[in-house]
Design a protein around this motif. Structure first.
Motif, mmCIF file in Angstrom:
data_model
loop_
_atom_site.group_PDB
_atom_site.id
_atom_site.type_symbol
_atom_site.label_atom_id
_atom_site.label_comp_id
_atom_site.label_asym_id
_atom_site.label_seq_id
_atom_site.Cartn_x
_atom_site.Cartn_y
_atom_site.Cartn_z
ATOM 1 N N MET A 7 0.878 -1.029 -0.153
ATOM 2 C CA MET A 7 0.083 0.101 0.236
ATOM 3 C C MET A 7 0.943 1.231 -0.107
ATOM 4 O O MET A 7 1.790 1.403 0.749
ATOM 5 C CB MET A 7 -0.991 0.224 1.237
ATOM 6 C CG MET A 7 -1.725 1.138 1.426
ATOM 7 S SD MET A 7 -2.676 1.592 2.755
ATOM 8 C CE MET A 7 -4.233 0.625 2.390
ATOM 9 N N ASP A 8 0.784 2.002 -1.016
ATOM 10 C CA ASP A 8 1.567 3.178 -1.188
ATOM 11 C C ASP A 8 1.386 4.561 -0.288
ATOM 12 O O ASP A 8 0.182 4.527 0.461
ATOM 13 C CB ASP A 8 1.916 3.504 -2.521
ATOM 14 C CG ASP A 8 0.693 4.084 -3.129
ATOM 15 O OD1 ASP A 8 -0.185 4.762 -2.572
ATOM 16 O OD2 ASP A 8 0.631 4.401 -4.421
ATOM 17 N N GLY A 9 1.877 5.461 0.036
ATOM 18 C CA GLY A 9 1.633 6.455 0.785
ATOM 19 C C GLY A 9 0.438 7.244 0.402
ATOM 20 O O GLY A 9 -0.139 7.914 1.082
ATOM 21 N N PHE A 10 0.215 7.180 -0.763
ATOM 22 C CA PHE A 10 -0.899 7.855 -1.441
ATOM 23 C C PHE A 10 -2.444 7.011 -0.850
ATOM 24 O O PHE A 10 -3.128 7.582 -0.339
ATOM 25 C CB PHE A 10 -1.097 7.958 -3.042
ATOM 26 C CG PHE A 10 -0.017 8.906 -3.865
ATOM 27 C CD1 PHE A 10 0.146 10.068 -3.320
ATOM 28 C CD2 PHE A 10 0.663 8.336 -4.604
ATOM 29 C CE1 PHE A 10 1.026 10.861 -4.088
ATOM 30 C CE2 PHE A 10 1.537 8.988 -5.116
ATOM 31 C CZ PHE A 10 1.856 10.279 -4.893
ATOM 32 N N ALA A 11 -2.435 5.947 -0.955
ATOM 33 C CA ALA A 11 -3.542 5.206 -0.432
ATOM 34 C C ALA A 11 -3.613 5.003 1.014
ATOM 35 O O ALA A 11 -4.539 5.159 1.576
ATOM 36 C CB ALA A 11 -3.235 3.642 -1.059
ATOM 37 N N LEU A 12 -2.341 5.151 1.659
ATOM 38 C CA LEU A 12 -2.365 5.284 3.228
ATOM 39 C C LEU A 12 -2.918 6.435 3.681
ATOM 40 O O LEU A 12 -3.749 6.666 4.331
ATOM 41 C CB LEU A 12 -1.028 5.153 3.659
ATOM 42 C CG LEU A 12 -0.693 5.390 5.165
ATOM 43 C CD1 LEU A 12 -1.550 4.340 5.957
ATOM 44 C CD2 LEU A 12 0.884 5.316 5.521
ATOM 45 N N LEU A 13 -2.588 7.772 2.824
ATOM 46 C CA LEU A 13 -3.019 9.001 3.264
ATOM 47 C C LEU A 13 -4.488 9.136 3.061
ATOM 48 O O LEU A 13 -5.318 9.499 3.813
ATOM 49 C CB LEU A 13 -2.056 10.081 2.429
ATOM 50 C CG LEU A 13 -2.522 11.680 2.701
ATOM 51 C CD1 LEU A 13 -2.401 11.925 4.195
ATOM 52 C CD2 LEU A 13 -1.601 12.661 1.773
ATOM 53 N N GLY A 14 -5.211 8.585 1.749
ATOM 54 C CA GLY A 14 -6.440 8.258 1.468
ATOM 55 C C GLY A 14 -7.296 7.807 2.549
ATOM 56 O O GLY A 14 -8.232 8.397 3.111
ATOM 57 N N ALA A 15 -6.681 6.411 3.193
ATOM 58 C CA ALA A 15 -7.148 5.773 4.109
ATOM 59 C C ALA A 15 -7.431 6.539 5.218
ATOM 60 O O ALA A 15 -8.447 6.519 5.962
ATOM 61 C CB ALA A 15 -6.931 4.349 4.064
ATOM 62 N N ILE A 16 -6.374 7.077 5.640
ATOM 63 C CA ILE A 16 -6.427 7.708 6.866
ATOM 64 C C ILE A 16 -7.294 9.213 6.845
ATOM 65 O O ILE A 16 -8.271 9.388 7.951
ATOM 66 C CB ILE A 16 -5.072 8.379 7.253
ATOM 67 C CG1 ILE A 16 -4.020 7.221 7.760
ATOM 68 C CG2 ILE A 16 -4.864 9.390 8.270
ATOM 69 C CD1 ILE A 16 -2.646 7.545 7.688
ATOM 70 N N SER A 17 -7.580 9.863 5.840
ATOM 71 C CA SER A 17 -8.240 10.947 5.615
ATOM 72 C C SER A 17 -9.815 10.445 5.676
ATOM 73 O O SER A 17 -10.561 11.172 6.036
ATOM 74 C CB SER A 17 -7.975 11.669 4.588
ATOM 75 O OG SER A 17 -8.302 11.065 3.270
ATOM 76 N N GLU A 18 -10.032 9.352 5.385
ATOM 77 C CA GLU A 18 -11.535 8.749 5.234
ATOM 78 C C GLU A 18 -11.982 8.245 6.361
ATOM 79 O O GLU A 18 -13.212 7.956 6.610
ATOM 80 C CB GLU A 18 -11.552 7.999 4.045
ATOM 81 C CG GLU A 18 -11.647 8.537 2.599
ATOM 82 C CD GLU A 18 -11.304 7.545 1.371
ATOM 83 O OE1 GLU A 18 -11.671 6.297 1.802
ATOM 84 O OE2 GLU A 18 -11.308 8.152 0.415
ATOM 85 N N ASP A 19 -11.146 7.895 7.214
ATOM 86 C CA ASP A 19 -11.514 7.309 8.576
ATOM 87 C C ASP A 19 -11.876 8.417 9.696
ATOM 88 O O ASP A 19 -10.710 8.926 10.146
ATOM 89 C CB ASP A 19 -10.246 6.207 9.076
ATOM 90 C CG ASP A 19 -10.560 5.552 10.151
ATOM 91 O OD1 ASP A 19 -11.175 5.959 11.175
ATOM 92 O OD2 ASP A 19 -10.104 4.191 10.074
ATOM 93 N N PRO A 20 -12.866 8.390 10.159
ATOM 94 C CA PRO A 20 -12.954 9.377 11.103
ATOM 95 C C PRO A 20 -12.151 9.235 12.437
ATOM 96 O O PRO A 20 -12.078 10.215 13.252
ATOM 97 C CB PRO A 20 -14.700 9.158 11.449
ATOM 98 C CG PRO A 20 -15.240 8.246 10.384
ATOM 99 C CD PRO A 20 -14.109 7.643 9.892
ATOM 100 N N GLU A 21 -11.650 8.090 12.791
ATOM 101 C CA GLU A 21 -11.200 7.825 13.999
ATOM 102 C C GLU A 21 -9.601 8.082 13.816
ATOM 103 O O GLU A 21 -8.931 8.472 14.531
ATOM 104 C CB GLU A 21 -11.032 6.217 14.341
ATOM 105 C CG GLU A 21 -12.254 5.709 14.773
ATOM 106 C CD GLU A 21 -12.830 6.535 16.159
ATOM 107 O OE1 GLU A 21 -12.166 6.679 16.974
ATOM 108 O OE2 GLU A 21 -14.054 6.773 16.193
ATOM 109 N N LEU A 22 -9.098 8.363 12.523
ATOM 110 C CA LEU A 22 -7.690 8.528 12.090
ATOM 111 C C LEU A 22 -7.513 9.854 11.545
ATOM 112 O O LEU A 22 -6.323 10.440 11.570
ATOM 113 C CB LEU A 22 -7.208 7.516 11.154
ATOM 114 C CG LEU A 22 -7.138 6.052 11.685
ATOM 115 C CD1 LEU A 22 -6.678 4.971 10.729
ATOM 116 C CD2 LEU A 22 -6.349 5.785 13.134
ATOM 117 N N SER A 23 -8.585 10.253 11.026
ATOM 118 C CA SER A 23 -8.248 11.736 10.245
ATOM 119 C C SER A 23 -7.740 12.703 11.038
ATOM 120 O O SER A 23 -7.396 13.833 10.325
ATOM 121 C CB SER A 23 -9.625 11.904 9.716
ATOM 122 O OG SER A 23 -10.817 12.339 10.513
#
Length: 122
Positions: free
Chosen positions: A58-74
């Motif tokens: 999972m590259d950094g773009f996908a990681l950043l996207g997953a974090i920004s979409e997760d209310p617990e992690l954003s």
């Protein structure tokens, strides 16, 4: 003590940044790919994530996207630390909510720690 999650598949660079952050008084956890980083972020809730972009699984773009979409992690700020210097990569990361975009060859590890302190208001 603030916790930093360093995500980089280059073990040598990961060790350098881990040492610099630990010397700066941070607790450090590490991952070598975005999948492991996402799991660690969910389990450990770091105060800041410092991530490369080009990584396996999972590259950094996908990681950043997953974090920004997760209310617990954003709420966790993400600093991208990469060799990708194209404006399109910078713009994509900014659109996904990264707090800082640094090019590895343009900054010293000490500067990365200083920028992390600024982001965390320490």
């Amino acid at each position: 003590m603030a916790t930093i999650l360093i995500v980089d598949d280059d073990n040598f660079l990961q060790a350098i940044y881990q040492k610099r952050f630990e010397d700066g008084g941070f607790d450090v956890i590490t991952a070598s790919n975005g999948e492991d980083a996402l799991r660690l972020a969910r389990n450990r809730r770091p105060d800041l994530i410092v991530s490369d972009i080009v990584m396996p699984r999972m590259d950094g773009f996908a990681l950043l996207g997953a974090i920004s979409e997760d209310p617990e992690l954003s709420r966790i700020p993400v600093m991208m630390l990469t060799e990708l210097a194209h404006q399109k990569d910078i713009d994509l990361c900014r659109s996904l909510g990264c707090a800082e975009y640094l090019i590895k060859s343009h900054v010293k590890p000490e500067e990365v720690v200083l920028r992390a302190r600024r982001i965390l208001r320490m």
